[in-house]
Design an enzyme around this catalytic site. Structure first.
Site, PDB file in Angstrom:
ATOM      1  N   HIS A 152       5.558 -27.058  11.963  1.00  0.00           N
ATOM      2  CA  HIS A 152       6.955 -27.500  11.931  1.00  0.00           C
ATOM      3  C   HIS A 152       7.175 -28.842  12.637  1.00  0.00           C
ATOM      4  CE1 HIS A 152       7.381 -23.523  10.519  1.00  0.00           C
ATOM      5  NE2 HIS A 152       7.547 -22.913  11.665  1.00  0.00           N
ATOM      6  N   LYS A 170      14.874 -26.650   5.372  1.00  0.00           N
ATOM      7  CA  LYS A 170      16.160 -26.699   6.077  1.00  0.00           C
ATOM      8  C   LYS A 170      16.964 -27.892   5.571  1.00  0.00           C
ATOM      9  CE  LYS A 170      14.521 -24.361  10.260  1.00  0.00           C
ATOM     10  NZ  LYS A 170      15.292 -23.158  10.542  1.00  0.00           N
ATOM     11  N   LYS A 176       2.128 -19.665   6.490  1.00  0.00           N
ATOM     12  CA  LYS A 176       1.334 -19.910   7.673  1.00  0.00           C
ATOM     13  C   LYS A 176       1.123 -18.594   8.423  1.00  0.00           C
ATOM     14  CE  LYS A 176       3.599 -21.244  11.519  1.00  0.00           C
ATOM     15  NZ  LYS A 176       4.573 -20.316  12.076  1.00  0.00           N
ATOM     16  N   ARG A 216       0.815  -1.216   0.000  1.00  0.00           N
ATOM     17  CA  ARG A 216       0.000   0.000   0.000  1.00  0.00           C
ATOM     18  C   ARG A 216       0.841   1.255   0.000  1.00  0.00           C
ATOM     19  NH1 ARG A 216      -4.393  -1.392   4.451  1.00  0.00           N
ATOM     20  NH2 ARG A 216      -2.461  -1.951   5.433  1.00  0.00           N
ATOM     21  N   LYS A 269       9.582 -20.748  23.620  1.00  0.00           N
ATOM     22  CA  LYS A 269      10.358 -19.510  23.479  1.00  0.00           C
ATOM     23  C   LYS A 269      11.038 -19.223  24.814  1.00  0.00           C
ATOM     24  CE  LYS A 269       7.804 -17.507  19.678  1.00  0.00           C
ATOM     25  NZ  LYS A 269       8.785 -17.768  18.623  1.00  0.00           N
ATOM     26  N   ASP A 275       6.151 -24.358   4.621  1.00  0.00           N
ATOM     27  CA  ASP A 275       6.558 -24.613   5.991  1.00  0.00           C
ATOM     28  C   ASP A 275       8.081 -24.560   5.916  1.00  0.00           C
ATOM     29  OD1 ASP A 275       7.655 -25.887   8.260  1.00  0.00           O
ATOM     30  OD2 ASP A 275       5.690 -26.743   8.683  1.00  0.00           O
ATOM     31  N   HIS A 276       8.663 -23.464   6.382  1.00  0.00           N
ATOM     32  CA  HIS A 276      10.086 -23.258   6.065  1.00  0.00           C
ATOM     33  C   HIS A 276      10.981 -24.338   6.694  1.00  0.00           C
ATOM     34  CE1 HIS A 276      10.324 -21.170   9.946  1.00  0.00           C
ATOM     35  NE2 HIS A 276      11.638 -21.291   9.874  1.00  0.00           N
TER      36      HIS A 276
HETATM   37  C1  BG6 Z   1       8.054 -19.485  12.682  1.00  0.00           C
HETATM   38  C2  BG6 Z   1       7.296 -19.132  13.923  1.00  0.00           C
HETATM   39  O1  BG6 Z   1       7.244 -20.263  11.835  1.00  0.00           O
HETATM   40  O2  BG6 Z   1       9.222 -20.213  13.020  1.00  0.00           O
HETATM   41  C3  BG6 Z   1       8.173 -18.336  14.863  1.00  0.00           C
HETATM   42  O3  BG6 Z   1       6.144 -18.366  13.584  1.00  0.00           O
HETATM   43  C4  BG6 Z   1       9.472 -19.053  15.129  1.00  0.00           C
HETATM   44  O4  BG6 Z   1       7.503 -18.058  16.088  1.00  0.00           O
HETATM   45  C5  BG6 Z   1      10.136 -19.497  13.830  1.00  0.00           C
HETATM   46  O5  BG6 Z   1      10.321 -18.165  15.822  1.00  0.00           O
HETATM   47  C6  BG6 Z   1      11.323 -20.387  14.104  1.00  0.00           C
HETATM   48  O6  BG6 Z   1      12.032 -20.585  12.899  1.00  0.00           O
HETATM   49  P1  BG6 Z   1      13.601 -20.905  12.881  1.00  0.00           P
HETATM   50  O7  BG6 Z   1      13.897 -21.177  11.460  1.00  0.00           O
HETATM   51  O8  BG6 Z   1      14.276 -19.696  13.427  1.00  0.00           O
HETATM   52  O9  BG6 Z   1      13.782 -22.085  13.766  1.00  0.00           O
END
Ligand code: BG6
Length: 490
Positions: free
Chosen positions: A242, A184, A150, A51, A341, A179-180
């Site tokens: 994850h 990895k 997500k 925007r 966390k 889903d990152h």
């Molecule tokens: C994200 C979460 O998907 O993954 C975060 O929303 C989290 O809360 C993060 O910190 C962790 O990713 P990585 O790659 O740093 O382990």
């Protein structure tokens, strides 16, 4: 060791939310890296949509700053950055209104025969409107893909609704749910370790495995993401996606090929075989916690509520749970999962704990044979350690000791370890869905997670407090110790 760069044909990447945190922190640096490696060739374009009233050149300057902030010093090289930003454009558009779409259409239309990806780095509430609009103005070609981040909804019902809306415009083969964790390096290595070797698969079952542990620990707190995090919590933020994805990769049957649907079919079977956790057993097999003030990252940190600026909250920042898979391979093999966390270390690992030897032939003075463990470290210090018993070297009679056969990938292979987003962004262009979640997987994961959250809500109990910088509430330690086991490395 070879680092293979296979260029992809020119493409158009359109990033909605192009000025946002995800774009600046992850997407632009990832695309820059692949450009620098020579995988992204001239003629490709990255079109940011937001925007903000920004010219192309203002957006390019913003990107230069973001690369300055988020790339390691050694990775930034001024002439390459200059060439990279020349492929960036900015379109001011209102995701839920009419303004700006015409310019976007004009930019894209002349290249209908080019691979086009729309990355929706925006809140899920905007997914539907954006997809519908893209369809209406004719921007969805057979070569078009959409990438969604997500949270895919916040429960089964809302995930279903998001999937339905996206599905009215895009076929499932065009939808890439990121889903990152699947991007990895070590997560993919898990598949090679299991299916590229003959060694482990015969042992990979309840005959020889006692239990499995999956830990994803972070030192970070909720920090500036409080508005999102407080509506999500660790179960939705980490476990639903994850951690369950990691569990699936550990537990799935061998797929017939390394092909997106074969792998996703096997993962889905595991999600469906998870023993339900809910009203009658949630209390016994789950623990949730919330951090209080303490110490993390070498300094004092506030408690969760203080950090996100609320007087009170029932949101969990820590979860530990015992999951079970109802099938032949995994009967009676618990999977202990935990994430949180403000824990003492940033560390993600999978521990395959084997059973003890059935009988010791050694004299009492030799010591007790510790059960073998295979530890797959996802981050940091990616690698694999196979713990075995050996004879303690030197004189002194027969004595045994437990040592790791240690394969540290970072030390062993002197190649750059790409961020997960690099591979995933390019997989979208290549049309490879192997490392993305299919619709039925996402919904199956919610189907398992929802009753846990509902049971917590019904119980009315607050999450158990834990001091920032500790390994979570003591109940999480009790959860595994009750079964005569212990968290690895604590
Ligand atoms: C994200 C979460 O998907 O993954 C975060 O929303 C989290 O809360 C993060 O910190 C962790 O990713 P990585 O790659 O740093 O382990």
């Amino acid at each position: 060791m070879t680092y293979r760069v296979i260029p992809v044909p020119p493409f158009d990447y359109v990033v909605f939310g192009g000025t946002g945190d995800l774009a600046r922190r992850k997407l632009l640096p990832a695309l820059y890296h692949r450009f620098r490696d020579g995988q992204i060739v001239d003629g490709s374009r990255i079109i940011a949509v937001s925007r903000s009233k920004l010219s192309d050149s203002a957006y390019r300057s913003m990107t230069q700053k973001a690369l300055g902030d988020f790339l390691a010093d050694g990775d930034r090289d001024a002439p390459t950055v200059d060439r990279f930003v020349r492929m960036l454009f900015h379109v001011q558009a209102d995701a839920s209104g009419d303004a700006g779409w015409e310019r976007l259409a004009k930019l894209l239309k002349s290249r209908d025969d080019t691979v086009r990806a729309f990355y929706l780095a925006v809140g899920p509430a905007l997914f539907g409107g954006i997809c519908r609009r893209l369809g209406q103005i004719g921007l969805v070609t057979p070569l078009t893909r959409v990438v969604i981040e997500k949270p895919f909804g916040h429960d089964l019902k809302s995930a279903h609704a998001v999937n339905e809306t996206v599905g009215t415009v895009f076929d499932e083969e065009q939808v890439f749910r990121i889903d990152h964790y699947l991007g990895k390096e070590t997560v993919q290595n898990l598949m090679v370790l299991r299916f590229g070797n003959v060694l482990y698969e015969p042992l990979w079952n309840s005959n020889l495995i006692d239990h499995v542990q999956i830990t994803v620990a972070e030192t970070l707190g909720a920090e500036s993401r409080g508005a999102y995090y407080d509506t999500a919590g660790a179960l939705r933020d980490m476990v639903q996606n994850h951690i369950l994805q990691l569990l699936c990769l550990v537990a799935m049957e061998p797929p017939d090929s390394y092909d997106a649907n074969s792998i996703r079919d096997e993962k889905l079977k595991i999600l469906k075989a998870l023993r339900p956790v809910g009203g009658d057993n949630a209390e016994a097999v789950t623990v949730r916690g919330q951090y209080r003030a303490g110490a993390a990252n070498g300094g004092a940190v506030p408690g969760y509520c203080e950090e996100i600026g609320v007087a009170e909250s029932a949101t969990e920042t820590f979860v530990a749970l015992k999951a079970e898979i109802s099938n032949w391979r995994w009967a009676n093999v618990p999977f202990y999962l935990r994430t949180g966390k403000r824990l003492p270390a940033r560390m993600s690992e999978i521990v395959i704990a084997f059973k003890p030897i059935p009988h010791s032939i050694f004299p009492r003075g030799a010591g007790i044979a510790q059960p073998n463990r295979l530890v797959i470290r996802l981050q940091p210090d990616e690698g694999v350690k196979q713990w075995i018993m050996i004879k303690d070297p030197g004189p002194g009679g027969m004595r045994m000791t437990h040592v790791p056969l240690d394969m540290s990938f970072a030390k062993e292979f002197q190649v750059r370890h790409p961020d997960a987003y690099e591979r995933l962004l390019l997989d979208v262009i290549r049309g490879d869905q192997t490392l993305f979640m299919r619709r039925d997987e996402v919904e199956a994961a919610w189907r398992w997670v929802d009753p846990i959250r509902e049971a917590w809500e019904l119980s009315g109990a607050a999450p158990k407090p834990y001091i920032a910088g500790s390994w979570g509430p003591s109940a999480a330690i009790a959860l595994i110790e009750r079964d005569g086991r212990a968290w690895h490395g604590d």
